[in-house]
Design an enzyme around this catalytic site. Structure first.
Site, short mmCIF file in Angstrom:
data_model
loop_
_atom_site.label_atom_id
_atom_site.label_comp_id
_atom_site.label_asym_id
_atom_site.label_seq_id
_atom_site.Cartn_x
_atom_site.Cartn_y
_atom_site.Cartn_z
N TYR A 164 -2.32 -0.31 9.74
CA TYR A 164 -2.49 -0.93 8.62
C TYR A 164 -1.06 -0.59 8.03
O TYR A 164 -0.78 -1.49 7.29
CB TYR A 164 -3.78 -0.24 8.04
CG TYR A 164 -3.86 -0.45 6.61
CD1 TYR A 164 -4.12 -1.68 6.04
CD2 TYR A 164 -3.58 0.81 5.64
CE1 TYR A 164 -4.34 -1.99 4.60
CE2 TYR A 164 -3.60 0.30 4.22
CZ TYR A 164 -3.99 -1.05 3.80
OH TYR A 164 -4.05 -1.16 2.38
N SER A 215 1.04 -1.23 0.12
CA SER A 215 0.00 0.11 -0.05
C SER A 215 0.81 1.30 0.15
O SER A 215 2.03 1.23 0.44
CB SER A 215 -0.81 0.05 1.38
OG SER A 215 -1.61 1.26 1.26
#
Length: 362
Positions: free
Chosen positions: A175, A150
């Site tokens: 995350y 990501s």
């Protein structure tokens, strides 16, 4: 330019197959009609509206029935279930594994950290272990592991655009930390077991049948209900919005180019490991993004032509875990594959608005 290996006759395992990226990847693989078999796994959790996940799976089933040649198997289960993952690898012996299963979302990781450790750490570890053991007893094993990372790994890097050569040691959300952990784990397994692996750092993926927790989808839901949308950092955020078709094209290319296995001077494997950014390389200001979105929602007749947007907009401070800008340096992707995402924001949001109108039968 890398030499691409054909996917013809391959068996592909896609995790997170009912997700936004996973389902679109499978649809594209089916349309190309080259692979022999696709196995998809998803735990169908309720992080967002399950009916959208079911819709995506229905689109896959529909195309499978039209093509008929490609074998398709869907498994409702979690990659955190080690026995299930081992059973899948044993039964199907995938040539290529695309790990897209993950607990997504920056803000959700603040209130629900357990879900991220289970899926993004334990689940990914299970995938790596299964890839490792696919070589047992001198089997040919997994040819390439492609996995989702990501743009969040860049944290609050001041240098833009973000390059895969940048240090990414300062995540600002759990995350992001799990995604950086995935890259480190994959590197270790590539080094230890000579597993070709490629990580893909996605930048703000959007499009039809996307994730309802993403801004463009959430804003649309709220505007339709007459609620107020909150625009963070007083509208001074910039995002490198990347249309789903561009993301899928990038994944498909990468799948066909596993990093080369070779040994170093010490006779030990040099890790067959790579990481790429996939982004549009064109950050858009959030206020501009909202303006284009509202124009396209009116054009698609999701909202009325006289809708008063100013009444439903509120500028608010930055949220914890968020970053002010995402901006992809995609030069490595261009160098190795001659590919650069190119769908402009208006085109992408137009396709989303038209899908939204049809899906919700407005």
């Amino acid at each position: 330019m890398k030499k691409l290996k054909s996917l013809r006759g391959k068996t592909i395992l896609v995790t997170g197959v009912a997700g936004f990226i996973g389902s679109n990847l499978v649809l594209e693989l089916l349309k190309k009609n080259e692979v022999n078999q696709i196995i998809g796994i998803d735990n169908m959790n309720s992080y967002y509206d399950i009916s959208i996940k079911e819709y995506r799976l229905q689109q896959i089933e529909k195309l499978v029935n039209e093509i008929k040649r490609i074998k398709w198997t869907f498994i409702n289960g979690s990659i955190a279930d080690k026995k299930l993952i081992y059973d899948i690898f044993y039964e199907f012996q995938p040539n290529i594994v695309v790990n897209l299963a993950a607990q997504a979302g920056v803000r959700y990781s603040i209130s629900n950290p357990d879900a991220y450790i289970e899926s993004n750490i334990i689940g990914f570890y299970n995938i790596l272990e299964a890839c490792r053991h696919s070589y047992d007893n001198e089997q040919s094993g997994v040819e390439h592991l492609v996995y989702a990372s990501s743009s969040s790994v860049y944290g609050t890097n001041k240098k833009v655009p973000y390059s895969t050569d940048d240090k990414v040691d300062n995540p600002v959300s759990l995350y992001a930390a799990t995604k950086k952990s995935n890259e480190l784990m994959a590197h270790a397994y590539s080094k230890l077991y000579n597993i070709p692996s490629t990580g893909l750092r996605f930048f703000t993926v959007y499009g039809p049948a996307g994730r309802p927790d993403m801004a463009y989808f959430g804003f649309t839901n709220k505007l339709l209900k007459g609620d107020t949308i909150e625009i963070f950092n007083y509208g001074n955020c910039k995002r490198d919005f990347t249309f789903i078709d561009d993301i899928v094209e990038g994944i498909e290319l990468v799948m066909q180019a596993p990093p080369e296995k070779r040994n170093g001077e010490d006779g030990l494997p040099i890790p067959p490991y790579a990481v790429y950014n996939i982004g549009n390389q064109n950050p858009e200001n959030l206020l501009d993004f909202v303006n284009i979105l509202q124009q396209e929602l009116i054009r698609a007749k999701v909202l009325s032509a006289d809708y008063d947007f100013e009444v439903h907009k509120k500028l608010v401070p930055m949220q914890p875990g968020d970053v002010p800008v995402t901006y992809a340096d995609t030069s490595a992707l261009e160098r190795d594959f001659g590919f650069k995402p190119s769908t402009d924001l208006r085109t992408g949001l137009r396709k989303f608005a038209e899908w939204y109108k049809n899906f919700y039968q407005l």
